[in-house]
Design a protein around this motif. Structure first.
Motif, short mmCIF file in Angstrom:
data_model
loop_
_atom_site.label_atom_id
_atom_site.label_comp_id
_atom_site.label_asym_id
_atom_site.label_seq_id
_atom_site.Cartn_x
_atom_site.Cartn_y
_atom_site.Cartn_z
N THR A 58 58.21 44.41 47.29
CA THR A 58 58.39 45.15 48.61
C THR A 58 59.53 44.41 49.44
O THR A 58 59.04 43.50 50.12
N PRO A 61 60.61 45.21 54.75
CA PRO A 61 60.42 44.81 55.67
C PRO A 61 60.67 43.36 55.84
O PRO A 61 60.15 42.60 55.16
N ALA A 63 61.25 41.72 59.08
CA ALA A 63 61.17 41.70 60.64
C ALA A 63 60.94 39.93 60.84
O ALA A 63 61.09 39.39 61.85
N SER A 64 60.17 39.31 59.96
CA SER A 64 59.75 38.02 60.04
C SER A 64 60.12 37.13 59.07
O SER A 64 60.06 37.48 57.86
N GLU A 65 59.94 35.86 59.12
CA GLU A 65 59.80 34.74 58.02
C GLU A 65 58.95 34.97 57.15
O GLU A 65 57.75 35.48 57.43
N ALA A 67 55.93 34.20 54.31
CA ALA A 67 54.91 33.27 54.49
C ALA A 67 55.19 32.06 53.74
O ALA A 67 55.49 31.90 52.64
N GLY A 137 45.94 38.28 48.32
CA GLY A 137 44.92 39.48 48.33
C GLY A 137 44.33 39.63 49.49
O GLY A 137 44.95 39.60 50.68
N GLY A 138 42.95 39.83 49.51
CA GLY A 138 42.45 40.33 50.82
C GLY A 138 41.83 39.11 51.60
O GLY A 138 41.61 39.04 52.63
N ALA A 139 41.96 37.74 50.78
CA ALA A 139 41.36 36.70 51.57
C ALA A 139 42.44 36.00 52.49
O ALA A 139 43.33 36.07 52.21
N GLY A 140 41.78 35.45 53.45
CA GLY A 140 42.58 34.75 54.57
C GLY A 140 42.98 33.35 54.00
O GLY A 140 42.48 32.95 52.74
N TYR B 34 54.05 47.42 55.84
CA TYR B 34 54.66 46.29 56.78
C TYR B 34 53.45 45.36 57.39
O TYR B 34 53.69 44.13 57.55
N ARG B 36 51.06 44.44 56.00
CA ARG B 36 50.72 43.73 54.83
C ARG B 36 51.45 42.50 54.37
O ARG B 36 51.27 41.18 54.24
N VAL B 37 52.76 42.90 54.63
CA VAL B 37 53.84 41.91 53.75
C VAL B 37 54.51 41.05 54.95
O VAL B 37 54.90 39.97 54.47
N HIS B 38 54.44 41.23 56.06
CA HIS B 38 55.10 40.34 56.96
C HIS B 38 54.04 39.51 57.55
O HIS B 38 52.90 39.75 57.57
N THR B 39 54.56 38.31 57.90
CA THR B 39 53.71 37.19 58.58
C THR B 39 53.22 37.51 59.93
O THR B 39 54.09 37.61 60.81
N PHE B 119 41.96 43.40 55.29
CA PHE B 119 41.03 43.99 54.53
C PHE B 119 39.62 43.11 54.52
O PHE B 119 39.06 43.38 53.52
N ASP B 120 39.68 42.22 54.97
CA ASP B 120 38.56 41.09 54.73
C ASP B 120 37.07 41.80 55.09
O ASP B 120 36.18 41.59 54.17
#
Lengths: 232, 185
Positions: A58, A61, A63-65, A67, A137-140, B34, B36-39, B119-120
């Protein structure tokens, strides 16, 4: 007079987004671009295959740095293994703070976050080292490391938390006495805190997240990390 | 029965829906990707005067939800389901809808820019998905409005979906805020 059509409504909404976006980028307190440049060398090899696959799949976008292992901003909280205490670690633009509390003893720590690690120290020979990992995935994300207080050492794993969970601190002068308090809230409702009045532990109820604490009949306002990290 | 004049065949009328639905779908998916993928930045500019971004979003969403109730009522009047002879009902419908949409923009901006889609937790997941869906439906409806020859059910369906999504968004955010943190500005 021609009335505004539905297209105008969408255009006004888009214009609002553009204004908010511009203001947010320009007024952001984050100096993450500087950090990001410094970290880029460490970061590239450290990125997980999953993260790389995602960014390739993907590319849209930007927009931001992207991760990285050292987030410009993150809040972690969790339990300390082998103790009933809670630990909170927060990162803001390379600065980091930590707080440990089990309701009887506490420790405030501060230091820096770089290269995917936080290194903190505090009074009474307190120190903390933790490795920051991104969520997949969904985890933090997680901060995994160890806390040393004097002779004792505990391991911990803390997950990212969102307000109203996380770390709060309050300092005030109440009827001439110096009051200092800290609270940690976990997502599952677990909470711990300690209020010191002139250095002694005071019997003060832990407030609901976001609400004021009452010390000796006087309300004191818990500050979140953004508000107190500059003065710690 | 239908052997007199050629009544419009519904199948022929679906073509004008294509562009609004495709664009709306792209908007919904685009917002989700958006987020999901941006920080997430954890920080975004928004309307001042509230104790924090959560309180700001709670109250703006509540305002949008109240206006959405006006939307449903005025739509029922416009479509003759409620008999009320007021000439300005269409104007009221347009402007209450416009105001509701504009109230949601700072909210969604903070959600997507500062927090991202998550989605947690079931509540947060439902909220994230509903938020993307809401803007997809809203864009589809705005694009469908000026078109002629749409099936008769188009606007009630899209409007109803937008209202349902907004109600779900309010339940998973503002109601949660009021019950968990309290009714504070």
């Amino acid at each position: 007079m021609k009335r505004l059509g539905p297209g105008s409504t969408l255009a006004i909404g888009a214009a609002m987004v553009a204004v908010l976006g511009t203001l947010s980028v320009t007024t952001s307190p984050i100096i993450q671009n500087v950090n990001a440049e410094e970290d880029r060398k460490d970061r590239e090899p450290a990125r997980s295959p999953a993260a790389r696959a995602t960014s390739q799949a993907t590319p849209a976008p930007k927009a931001s740095e992207p991760a990285g292992p050292t987030p410009a901003r993150a809040d972690y909280a969790g339990r300390v293994k082998g103790d009933s205490g809670l630990i909170a670690v927060s990162v803001r633009n390379g600065k980091a703070v930590g707080y440990f509390c089990d309701g009887r003893i506490e420790a405030w720590l501060k230091g820096k976050a770089a290269g995917g690690e936080v290194t903190l120290s505090g009074r009474g020979n307190a120190s903390l080292v933790a490795r920051l990992t991104e969520g997949t995935g969904g985890a933090g994300g997680r901060a995994t490391g160890s806390l040393r207080l004097g002779e004792k050492e505990w391991d911990f794993t803390a997950s990212t938390v969102k307000k109203p969970s996380g770390l709060y601190r309050a300092t005030a002068v109440v009827r001439g006495a110096q009051v200092r308090a800290g609270w940690i809230y976990l997502d599952d409702g677990t909470r711990v805190g300690l209020t010191l009045v002139d250095g002694g532990v005071a019997d003060v109820a832990i407030p609901e997240p976001g609400e004021n604490a009452v010390v000796d009949g006087v309300r004191i306002d818990p500050k979140d990390v953004d508000e107190f990290i500059g003065g710690l | 029965m239908g052997d007199t004049q050629a009544a419009p065949v519904p199948r022929q009328n679906l073509a004008p829906l294509l562009v609004p639905l495709v664009v709306g779908g792209l908007v919904a998916v685009g917002l989700g990707v958006y987020g999901r993928v941006h920080t997430p930045t954890g920080y975004a500019v928004g309307p001042a005067g509230f104790s924090g971004p959560l309180a700001m979003k709670t109250w703006l969403t509540t305002g949008a939800f109240l206006l959405a109730l006006v939307q449903v009522f005025s739509a029922l009047v416009m479509w003759g389901q409620i008999t009320w002879d007021v000439p300005w009902i269409a104007t009221a419908h347009r402007w209450s809808g416009r105001a509701a949409f504009l109230l949601t923009v700072p909210v969604a901006f903070h959600c997507l820019y500062a927090l991202g889609t998550q989605f947690d937790v079931p509540r947060v997941m439902a909220h994230s998905l509903l938020g993307c869906f809401f803007y997809g439906v809203f864009v589809a409806k705005m694009l469908a409005l000026p078109r002629r020859g749409l099936p008769g059910w188009t606007l009630p369906l899209l409007g109803g979906l937008a209202f349902t999504a907004l109600a779900g968004l309010w339940l998973t955010s503002s109601l949660w805020f009021f019950t968990t943190i309290g009714v504070t500005l």
